[in-house]
Scaffold this motif. Sequence first.
Motif: not given
Length: 157
Positions: A29-36, A66-76
């Motif tokens: 995968a070319p993506y990962a979880l972020r720290e926050s 990762a998709s839930v994390q991006r949603l929570a961050a508001g990171d479209a």
Amino acid sequence: MGARRVAAAACALFLGAGAVAWWQLRDPAPYALRESPAVIVTVRAAASDHPDAAEVAEETDLLIRASVQRLAAGDAAGLADLGAPWFTGRREAAEALVAEYRDVADQPVTATVADPVVPDLAAVDLRFTGGERQTLYLSRADGVWWLELGEGDPVAP
């Protein structure tokens, strides 16, 4: 003695190349979880008689989190980056998802990966703490799972 050294060097090179190949195959995968932000996501397979269900749940775990994390961050933009590269309109679709689910994605989420019907395609039922639900559709190409965001053919690559 020289032949032994050459053989040992060739063996070490072969083992090193094998280790590198294994590492790359382990998680392509070319993506990962972020720290926050930290998110709490429970990923499970739907009840199934097929062993593929548990395998697909395990393989898609990182993408779902990762998709839930991006949603929570508001990171479209970050969510759009998780979209299948062969789909168009990923950014607009990601913006719509962030607008709809950002406020509930920072609470515990249960993700149930449906029994796979077609190889390389998966459906995931996300249940948010407040009762909201979302279905994610996923596609796999070259060993990498992607979100189906926007418009495209899920088996196009």
